[in-house]
Write a protein that holds these residues in place. Structure first.
Motif, mmCIF file in Angstrom:
data_model
loop_
_atom_site.group_PDB
_atom_site.id
_atom_site.type_symbol
_atom_site.label_atom_id
_atom_site.label_comp_id
_atom_site.label_asym_id
_atom_site.label_seq_id
_atom_site.Cartn_x
_atom_site.Cartn_y
_atom_site.Cartn_z
ATOM 1 N N VAL A 257 0.847 -1.200 0.000
ATOM 2 C CA VAL A 257 0.000 0.000 0.000
ATOM 3 C C VAL A 257 0.876 1.240 0.000
ATOM 4 O O VAL A 257 1.643 1.477 0.936
ATOM 5 C CB VAL A 257 -0.928 0.020 1.236
ATOM 6 N N LYS A 258 0.780 2.008 -1.074
ATOM 7 C CA LYS A 258 1.506 3.286 -1.167
ATOM 8 C C LYS A 258 0.531 4.423 -0.889
ATOM 9 O O LYS A 258 -0.545 4.501 -1.498
ATOM 10 C CB LYS A 258 2.126 3.457 -2.549
ATOM 11 N N ILE A 259 0.906 5.327 0.019
ATOM 12 C CA ILE A 259 0.050 6.454 0.398
ATOM 13 C C ILE A 259 0.735 7.757 -0.002
ATOM 14 O O ILE A 259 1.878 8.017 0.388
ATOM 15 C CB ILE A 259 -0.234 6.451 1.911
ATOM 16 N N ASP A 260 0.048 8.564 -0.785
ATOM 17 C CA ASP A 260 0.543 9.871 -1.220
ATOM 18 C C ASP A 260 -0.357 10.940 -0.607
ATOM 19 O O ASP A 260 -1.469 11.185 -1.087
ATOM 20 C CB ASP A 260 0.524 9.953 -2.746
ATOM 21 N N TYR A 261 0.116 11.579 0.462
ATOM 22 C CA TYR A 261 -0.673 12.605 1.146
ATOM 23 C C TYR A 261 -0.749 13.900 0.344
ATOM 24 O O TYR A 261 -1.627 14.730 0.610
ATOM 25 C CB TYR A 261 -0.077 12.895 2.524
ATOM 26 N N GLU A 262 0.163 14.107 -0.592
ATOM 27 C CA GLU A 262 0.147 15.335 -1.377
ATOM 28 C C GLU A 262 -0.939 15.302 -2.451
ATOM 29 O O GLU A 262 -1.654 16.277 -2.659
ATOM 30 C CB GLU A 262 1.511 15.570 -2.024
ATOM 31 N N LYS A 263 -1.054 14.162 -3.148
ATOM 32 C CA LYS A 263 -2.032 14.047 -4.225
ATOM 33 C C LYS A 263 -3.314 13.344 -3.784
ATOM 34 O O LYS A 263 -4.244 13.192 -4.573
ATOM 35 C CB LYS A 263 -1.411 13.304 -5.407
ATOM 36 N N ASN A 264 -3.337 12.889 -2.535
ATOM 37 C CA ASN A 264 -4.521 12.236 -1.964
ATOM 38 C C ASN A 264 -4.932 10.979 -2.744
ATOM 39 O O ASN A 264 -6.089 10.832 -3.145
ATOM 40 C CB ASN A 264 -5.712 13.203 -1.885
ATOM 41 N N TYR A 265 -3.972 10.101 -2.951
ATOM 42 C CA TYR A 265 -4.351 8.834 -3.543
ATOM 43 C C TYR A 265 -3.510 7.701 -2.969
ATOM 44 O O TYR A 265 -2.415 7.896 -2.441
ATOM 45 C CB TYR A 265 -4.269 8.859 -5.080
ATOM 46 N N ILE A 266 -4.074 6.500 -3.071
ATOM 47 C CA ILE A 266 -3.433 5.274 -2.607
ATOM 48 C C ILE A 266 -3.215 4.378 -3.816
ATOM 49 O O ILE A 266 -4.079 4.292 -4.704
ATOM 50 C CB ILE A 266 -4.317 4.541 -1.583
ATOM 51 N N THR A 267 -2.066 3.727 -3.856
ATOM 52 C CA THR A 267 -1.805 2.705 -4.860
ATOM 53 C C THR A 267 -1.729 1.356 -4.156
ATOM 54 O O THR A 267 -0.963 1.190 -3.204
ATOM 55 C CB THR A 267 -0.487 2.973 -5.603
ATOM 56 N N LEU A 268 -2.532 0.406 -4.621
ATOM 57 C CA LEU A 268 -2.527 -0.954 -4.087
ATOM 58 C C LEU A 268 -1.908 -1.877 -5.131
ATOM 59 O O LEU A 268 -2.325 -1.872 -6.297
ATOM 60 C CB LEU A 268 -3.944 -1.417 -3.771
ATOM 61 N N THR A 269 -0.923 -2.672 -4.739
ATOM 62 C CA THR A 269 -0.309 -3.616 -5.658
ATOM 63 C C THR A 269 -0.167 -4.971 -4.977
ATOM 64 O O THR A 269 -0.115 -5.064 -3.746
ATOM 65 C CB THR A 269 1.079 -3.155 -6.127
#
Length: 438
Positions: free
Chosen positions: A150-162
């Motif tokens: 789980v990657k969390i990007d607080y700047e762009k407000n999105y999560i990447t699930l792989t």
């Protein structure tokens, strides 16, 4: 800057066996899923379907379980109702009753948990809409993180699930740090420093808190700094939390060094929660938002890359104003269709869960809910109940609650120019933002 509202919940007594297969999996051969989230008050809020009904859940690495604590706006929910238990967490009460429900379906696009265990508050609802501007129905805990990277990007407000770390690019720019999982929650080895004292601690990585650093228990020789103030810290599952706010010199983990970090020492000396070795310290969104964050539970690793906010200072609310949306809730009694005595098993048939009988009167606007005594705002003449019309050129309705809090927590020694409405008349005030602790 985030609004200081805290969720520290889900220590469950008696302990329950973890439901088998209670975790999310990828469907339709998806290797990577992108999810936008609502970053309100620093919390990660995503729409997830529960048995076909869309709810707003907070993704909480500090929670071992999935919990529903608010059904505002939900007409009905099909769910299997089982045994009742006592949920314990931070706060000034002894716990709340909740019942457990197994074999539910949680769905976020093609990321699905088909055997989810859910705990649902049985008697009362917890809504923080007034303070963060979004209705959150509950939290999703360890089951969300255990089977994906789980990657969390607080700047762009999105999560990447792989499904695998190899599907993420640019890892050479990240620092990899080992984590230890306990009850499905991630801990990182850190050093906490104040003046000539320091100690090593396993610190919980808690996306369900929007504070910086919480210290619940510490070595006896590690004292709270003299520059501190007693304050309302936030809300837990069991009620309000108060304690001491201060700053500590350093928080070190991996190759990272955060200086003069805002730190809270909750006043929960009598709480049985402190018997847990996993309740010593935690870091929340006020720290985590300074990084691109990747959580890989299966390989017991966290990856961190600092962002442009890494060197930003840590500040408390320099205005003294606690603002809220103008929403008033009137609650009436809740009656369930199924009788459920404490500790007794209820037939696991599908039932229709009626929402609590309550009435909501919506009053538009942003209002001053509290003003700290002797704060700059109080000295300027602002009062509880004032409606905030404009701050530094930004006017309601284009002015959001998050933006109001950003004004109060950033840019020390700047001037706030605020227009309010009181008794039908507009008034203008100005004051400077003075840090409470350097």
């Amino acid at each position: 800057m985030v609004k200081k509202i805290l969720f520290f919940i889900v220590f469950i007594q008696p302990l329950l066996m973890i439901a088998q297969q209670d975790y999310f999996t990828f469907k339709n051969n998806q290797k990577k899923i992108f999810v936008e989230f609502d970053n309100s008050g620093g919390l990660i809020i995503v729409p997830i379907e529960l048995n076909g009904t869309k709810l707003n859940f907070m993704l909480d690495t500090g929670a071992s379980k999935n919990i529903i604590y608010n059904l505002n706006g939900i007409d009905s929910l099909e769910i299997k109702k089982g045994k009742q238990f006592k949920l314990k967490g931070y706060g000034n009460r002894n716990g709340v009753n909740a019942y457990v429900s197994d074999n539910n379906v949680l769905k976020l696009g093609d990321y699905v948990n088909e055997q989810a265990r859910i705990f649902i508050l049985a008697e009362e609802q917890l809504s923080l809409f007034n303070f963060i501007g979004v209705e959150i129905n509950g939290v999703i805990g360890a089951s969300f993180f255990k089977n994906a990277v789980v990657k969390i990007d607080y700047e762009k407000n999105y999560i990447t699930l792989t499904q695998d770390i190899k599907y993420l690019r640019g890892l050479r720019r990240y620092d990899s740090i080992p984590i230890q999982l306990s009850s499905g929650k991630p801990y990182i080895k850190s050093e906490i420093v104040e003046a000539d004292n320091s100690y090593n601690a396993d610190v919980l990585i808690d996306t369900g808190s929007n504070d910086a650093l919480w210290i619940n228990k510490r070595p006896q020789q590690f004292k709270i700094p003299e520059k501190n103030f007693y304050d309302f810290l936030g809300f837990g599952l069991n009620g309000e939390i108060s304690g001491y706010r201060t700053k500590l010199d350093q928080l070190n983990f991996g190759s990272f060094n955060l200086q003069r970090i805002t730190s809270s020492f909750p006043d929960i000396k009598e709480s049985k929660l402190l018997n847990s070795k996993n309740l010593l310290s935690s870091i929340g969104a006020e720290v985590l938002k300074r990084f691109f964050l990747i959580l890989d539970y299966r390989n017991n690793t966290i990856y961190l890359q600092n962002t442009r906010k890494y060197r930003d200072g840590f500040y408390y609310n320099m205005s003294g104003i606690t603002a809220k949306l103008g929403k008033r809730e009137i609650f009436y009694s809740y009656e369930s269709k199924a009788e459920n005595g404490y500790g007794n098993e209820v037939d696991a048939q599908l039932i229709q869960l009626d929402k609590p009988e309550y009435d909501i009167v919506q009053i538009p606007g942003i209002y001053i809910d509290q003003i700290r005594v002797n704060s700059e705002a109080e000295k300027a003449g602002l009062q509880v109940g004032d409606q905030i019309v404009k701050i530094n050129g930004r006017s309601f309705p284009y002015l959001t609650l998050n933006e109001v809090n950003d004004f109060f927590y950033t840019n020390p020694h700047s001037t706030i120019r605020i227009t309010i409405k009181r008794n039908g008349k507009q008034k203008r005030y100005k004051f400077k933002l003075i840090p409470l602790i350097d």
